[in-house]
Design a protein around this motif. Structure first.
Motif, short mmCIF file in Angstrom:
data_model
loop_
_atom_site.label_atom_id
_atom_site.label_comp_id
_atom_site.label_asym_id
_atom_site.label_seq_id
_atom_site.Cartn_x
_atom_site.Cartn_y
_atom_site.Cartn_z
N CYS A 1 0.82 -1.21 0.00
CA CYS A 1 0.00 0.00 0.00
C CYS A 1 0.86 1.26 0.00
O CYS A 1 0.51 2.26 -0.63
CB CYS A 1 -0.93 0.00 1.20
SG CYS A 1 -2.11 -1.37 1.21
N ASP A 2 1.97 1.22 0.73
CA ASP A 2 2.88 2.36 0.78
C ASP A 2 4.22 1.86 1.29
O ASP A 2 4.43 1.77 2.51
CB ASP A 2 2.33 3.46 1.68
CG ASP A 2 3.15 4.75 1.60
OD1 ASP A 2 4.31 4.68 1.15
OD2 ASP A 2 2.62 5.82 1.97
N TYR B 1 -0.05 0.74 10.49
CA TYR B 1 -0.41 2.13 10.23
C TYR B 1 0.11 2.57 8.86
O TYR B 1 1.17 2.13 8.41
CB TYR B 1 0.17 3.05 11.30
CG TYR B 1 -0.33 2.76 12.70
CD1 TYR B 1 -1.39 3.48 13.23
CD2 TYR B 1 0.27 1.77 13.48
CE1 TYR B 1 -1.85 3.23 14.52
CE2 TYR B 1 -0.20 1.51 14.76
CZ TYR B 1 -1.25 2.23 15.28
OH TYR B 1 -1.71 1.96 16.55
N LEU B 2 -0.64 3.48 8.24
CA LEU B 2 -0.21 4.15 7.02
C LEU B 2 -0.27 5.65 7.26
O LEU B 2 -1.22 6.13 7.91
CB LEU B 2 -1.11 3.79 5.83
CG LEU B 2 -1.10 2.34 5.35
CD1 LEU B 2 -2.12 2.15 4.24
CD2 LEU B 2 0.29 1.93 4.87
N GLN B 3 0.71 6.37 6.75
CA GLN B 3 0.70 7.82 6.91
C GLN B 3 -0.51 8.41 6.20
O GLN B 3 -0.81 8.05 5.06
CB GLN B 3 1.98 8.43 6.34
CG GLN B 3 2.13 9.91 6.65
CD GLN B 3 3.42 10.48 6.13
OE1 GLN B 3 3.61 10.58 4.92
NE2 GLN B 3 4.32 10.86 7.03
N GLY B 4 -1.22 9.28 6.89
CA GLY B 4 -2.39 9.89 6.29
C GLY B 4 -3.70 9.41 6.91
O GLY B 4 -4.77 9.91 6.56
N PHE B 5 -3.60 8.43 7.83
CA PHE B 5 -4.79 7.96 8.53
C PHE B 5 -4.46 7.91 10.02
O PHE B 5 -3.44 7.34 10.42
CB PHE B 5 -5.21 6.57 8.03
CG PHE B 5 -6.58 6.15 8.51
CD1 PHE B 5 -7.72 6.71 7.95
CD2 PHE B 5 -6.72 5.21 9.51
CE1 PHE B 5 -8.98 6.33 8.38
CE2 PHE B 5 -7.98 4.82 9.96
CZ PHE B 5 -9.11 5.39 9.38
N ALA C 1 -8.02 2.58 1.24
CA ALA C 1 -8.44 3.22 -0.01
C ALA C 1 -8.40 4.74 0.12
O ALA C 1 -8.01 5.45 -0.81
CB ALA C 1 -9.84 2.75 -0.39
N LYS C 2 -8.80 5.24 1.29
CA LYS C 2 -8.77 6.69 1.52
C LYS C 2 -7.34 7.22 1.48
O LYS C 2 -7.07 8.27 0.87
CB LYS C 2 -9.40 6.99 2.88
CG LYS C 2 -9.46 8.46 3.23
CD LYS C 2 -10.13 8.68 4.58
CE LYS C 2 -10.18 10.16 4.94
NZ LYS C 2 -10.85 10.38 6.26
N VAL C 3 -6.42 6.50 2.08
CA VAL C 3 -5.01 6.91 2.08
C VAL C 3 -4.45 6.89 0.66
O VAL C 3 -3.78 7.84 0.23
CB VAL C 3 -4.18 5.99 2.99
CG1 VAL C 3 -2.69 6.28 2.83
CG2 VAL C 3 -4.58 6.18 4.45
#
Length: 404
Positions: A153-154, A282-286, A320-322
């Motif tokens: 995802c990232d 965790y993903l940055q942006g959430f 999906a939002k990220v």
């Protein structure tokens, strides 16, 4: 007068166009990862009997579940969780399967969150369950899969935190206090409320165990966490828990994601549910975790089969939002639109089907006039209009409409 016919209920939302595309992209990404590792898909009903979630241990409080009754007056719930229905399936329909069993899913869960404005009550989750193995190799498989999911995802800005809830359980078991006090200690550690935690533990006593619990929310970081924990408390049981977690951490470090994998002994959520390794991703942006899970060795036993298990779930909507925020997602226009002149409507559909079989994305025109079709194609950035009559011709759209 109707008041609610044009809005969605609190905690829900319409997902449309680009958002649907982003969501589907995440689902497909996870589907391919899980399937490539030998996991097989299961789908459980959106409605379950309340009894599935009313077990000896309180995994989900009843006030968080949407309830209704069936035609016979039996209490039902809209699925608040996927792991528990899968446990039911494993103990019944899959009980004769060869173990270990690798299962994955992608389906919505529904949880009522009245105190959390802005949070969604409906969440699309994708995840895996590895059932029938208590080996730390199983934990490692699930954790490396979690890393792969987050990395896909990232690759640059993800973080996976791991812990072992057994460490906390072992400490509080030595306090000799009641369940309500243990739950309050757990809650204060989870929210990292140091003053209230210290006050509560001071009221219990000043000893090695209470001092270790005071420091638990601070036991977060890299490999140094294990030495700090051992300095607080060290005996056969706690050393065994930390040693097993340390082995997992060192194995994950071999994946090369320096600084992205950390240890957090303060992960103490769902105390009745988890029994060992726990994780949060965790993903940055959430602002919250997008992945969570761990080992749960007692759950399936409540359905009649004593099987260890481990797994995790991904909040697909959050991912999906990220991803949408990082890269603008556009809906690709069709390759062509096919228009049949009067009397050639069926032939136009046949022509469209032929082009579709060749791998094109083709719309069938539902306008009665060619000029309307051309205007529509131009506005939708469709590059070709194919006109079917006694012959087939192509009109190129963009930079002028030039017939071939």
């Amino acid at each position: 007068m109707k008041k609610f016919d044009l809005i969605t209920p609190e905690g829900t939302r319409d997902i449309i166009l680009e958002d649907c595309s982003a969501r589907r992209s995440v689902e497909e990404k996870l589907y391919n990862i899980f399937k490539s590792k030998g996991y097989r898909e299961v789908v459980t009903p959106g409605l379950e009997f309340y009894d599935v979630f009313d077990l000896n241990s309180i995994y989900y409080p009843q006030e968080s579940m949407y309830k209704l009754v069936d035609g016979k007056g039996r209490l039902m719930v809209v699925r608040p969780d996927t792991t528990m229905p899968i446990a039911r399936v494993v103990a019944t329909r899959l009980k004769d399967q060869i173990m270990p069993l690798r299962l994955f899913y992608s389906q919505s869960v529904f949880r009522m969150k009245p105190a959390m404005r802005g949070r969604s009550d409906e969440i699309l989750q994708s995840g895996i369950e590895l059932i029938g193995s208590s080996s730390k190799r199983a934990d490692l498989e699930v954790l490396t899969t979690a890393v792969e999911v987050l990395s896909s995802c990232d690759n640059e800005k993800f973080r996976l935190e791991i812990g072992d809830i057994g460490f906390f359980k072992e400490l509080v078991s030595r306090l000799g206090t009641d369940d309500d006090t243990v739950e309050e200690i757990r809650r204060l550690i989870e929210v990292k409320n140091y003053p209230a935690l210290n006050d509560l533990l001071d009221s219990i006593g000043d000893n090695e165990v209470t001092n270790a619990l005071k420091q638990l929310p601070r036991l977060f970081g890299g490999e140094e966490v294990f030495e700090k924990a051992a300095q607080l408390i060290s005996d056969d049981k706690t050393d065994e828990i930390l040693s097993s977690l340390h082995w997992i951490y060192k194995e994950l470090a071999k994946l090369g994601h320096n600084g992205k994998i950390s240890v957090d002994l303060g992960i103490v959520n769902k105390l009745d549910y988890y029994t060992g390794i726990v994780m949060k991703g965790y993903l940055q942006g959430f602002g919250d975790n997008v992945l969570s899970g761990g080992r749960y060795d007692h759950l399936i036993k409540e359905f009649g089969m004593d099987l260890p298990a481990t797994g995790f779930a991904v909040n697909v909507d959050a991912v999906a939002k990220v991803m949408s925020a990082k890269q603008e997602i556009h809906l690709e226009p069709a390759d062509a639109v096919v228009f049949g002149e009067d009397g050639y409507e069926t032939e136009a559909i046949k022509e469209a089907d032929k082009l579709i079989s060749q791998g094109m994305v083709v719309e069938n025109a539902v306008f009665d006039k060619l000029d309307d079709v051309l205007a529509y194609a131009d506005e939708k950035h469709i590059s070709k209009v194919i006109v079917v009559s006694d012959s087939v011709k192509t009109i190129e759209i963009g930079g002028g409409r030039n017939a071939e």
